[in-house]
Design an enzyme around this catalytic site. Structure first.
Site, short mmCIF file in Angstrom:
data_model
loop_
_atom_site.label_atom_id
_atom_site.label_comp_id
_atom_site.label_asym_id
_atom_site.label_seq_id
_atom_site.Cartn_x
_atom_site.Cartn_y
_atom_site.Cartn_z
N GLU A 176 25.81 57.27 58.49
CA GLU A 176 26.86 57.78 59.38
C GLU A 176 28.15 58.07 58.61
OE1 GLU A 176 29.70 56.78 63.24
OE2 GLU A 176 28.32 55.23 62.52
N ASP A 208 37.42 43.57 53.11
CA ASP A 208 38.74 44.21 53.20
C ASP A 208 39.80 43.13 53.09
OD1 ASP A 208 40.96 45.77 53.71
OD2 ASP A 208 40.51 46.10 55.82
N ASP A 225 43.95 42.79 53.02
CA ASP A 225 45.17 43.54 53.31
C ASP A 225 46.39 42.68 53.00
OD1 ASP A 225 47.42 44.75 54.90
OD2 ASP A 225 45.85 46.16 55.45
#
Length: 403
Positions: A43, A108, A110
């Site tokens: 995808e 991830d 941050d």
């Protein structure tokens, strides 16, 4: 907006047409030179101007992907899992026949999750100083994922503004179920709790010991804590900073003594406060091992990776593709070498406008556009990473076909 932060549709279209390394991205995701389901059933999702979001696109080749990206001219695009059917056919297949099958294990980190501890910047801002927290996270995660879990193919990618993404492409990582991903992330999660919770590290066993994996992280972070948290960030210089430190210590009498002392000497540095804290511990009537454990927990709370667990837990989670451009900064999301993570400066990453100027100044028309710009070392890094994946696939096939 400065020229270097220009991400106008005109600039982005030129970037996609002339600079984006579609073939390198294809080979990295596909694990072979000819298309496999790892690419054709993958995808892709696009964010267009005006925050229009398009999901469930899929492509047969790198050229097909490039054509669609140039036609849509998105502000960015994201990569999802390999599904049981081609995502573009989602509307015509039975729901039961459409499910995520394989997906890189992704992480991830941050910088905004470090706002409670960093002192040089806040919110969306980032500099080479507070990048030290990301560098520490890379060292700890890399150690755990390679030594504890045995993963080999780790790709680190700067997020374009204030963080870093990790893609793990080992076959074992691709095949992890959501439950297995949750369990793995849980094992790696140490710092938990919102702003209202002072103590965010609670990982010790009933006997007060750290799990073996966290012990390894502690050993890595001990040498990072003083130069980063005490010297550079000076986290305990302000009253708010040292009050937080004292709240993390379990001995009330010692805490009151230090609070009084530090309130009368506001110029003490974080190094001086930390040294004083360590000097007092052997002199306390309270449980000295418990106080030493509290110091270790403080080191973990200030420097251990702050993982966004939701990104890693689900195979169908989408993550921004490498080499996309951050719309606020104009910087390209470039792969990073973990060996050089301490020397990385996010402000030195090339911007899309800078790259187009470099391309326009070149006189040769040979080779791919990115080869003539400062994007080249980053694409080369991805290609070298992909070569390791391709070699492993080749060896696996050879072993499977040998008598």
């Amino acid at each position: 907006m400065s020229d270097d932060a220009d991400t106008s549709p005109e600039v982005m279209l030129q970037f996609y047409k002339m600079l984006y390394p579609f073939q390198s991205i294809f080979t990295w995701l596909n694990h072979e030179h000819t298309p496999t389901k790892l690419f054709t059933h993958r995808e892709f999702a696009f964010t267009l101007q005006g925050d229009v979001y398009l999901r469930y696109h899929s492509f047969n080749t790198a050229e097909d992907l490039k054509k669609q990206v140039c036609a849509l001219n998105p502000t960015r695009f994201e990569i999802g899992p390999m599904y049981s059917a081609k995502p573009r056919d989602k509307k015509i297949v039975r729901p039961a026949a459409f499910s995520p099958q394989r997906r890189e294990l992704v992480f991830d980190i941050d910088m905004t999750d470090y706002d409670g501890v960093r002192t040089c910047c806040s919110a969306a801002d980032i500099c080479s100083r507070c990048w030290g927290f990301i560098a520490a996270a890379v060292k700890v995660l890399r150690s755990a994922l390679v030594e504890q879990f045995g993963f080999r193919h780790l790709l680190w990618v700067y997020s374009g503004r204030r963080g870093i993404h990790l893609w793990i492409s080992d076959p074992e990582a691709l095949d992890l179920t959501d439950d297995q991903r949750r369990a793995l992330v849980s094992a790696l999660t140490v710092v938990e709790g919102g702003k209202e919770m002072v103590k965010k590290v609670n990982v010790r066993t009933a006997k007060g010991t750290l799990p073996p994996s966290i012990k390894r992280a502690r050993d890595i972070l001990r040498s990072i804590f003083e130069p980063l948290v005490l010297d550079d960030q000076d986290c305990f210089a302000s009253q708010q900073g040292w009050e937080t430190l004292l709240q993390l210590m379990p001995d009330c009498s010692m805490v009151e003594k230090l609070r009084k002392e530090w309130s009368q000497d506001l110029d003490r540095s974080s190094v001086q406060k930390w040294d004083k804290l360590k000097d007092l511990i052997p002199k306390q009537k309270a449980d000295v091992p418990t106080l030493k454990e509290a110091l270790e927990d403080i080191v973990l709370q200030y420097t251990y990776p702050r993982i966004d667990a939701e990104v890693s837990k689900h195979r169908n989670h989408l993550l921004k593709a490498p080499f996309c451009v951050h719309p606020k900064t104009g910087r390209v999301c470039v792969p990073l070498d973990p060996e050089d993570i301490d020397r990385f400066d996010p402000r030195g990453v090339p911007t899309v406008a800078q790259l187009l100027r470099e391309l326009n100044s070149t006189s040769t028309s040979e080779g791919a556009g990115w080869e003539k710009t400062s994007l080249k070392p980053y694409v080369d890094l991805l290609n070298r990473h992909t070569m390791g994946i391709l070699e492993e696939v080749r060896m696996t096939k050879r072993n499977n076909t040998s008598w």
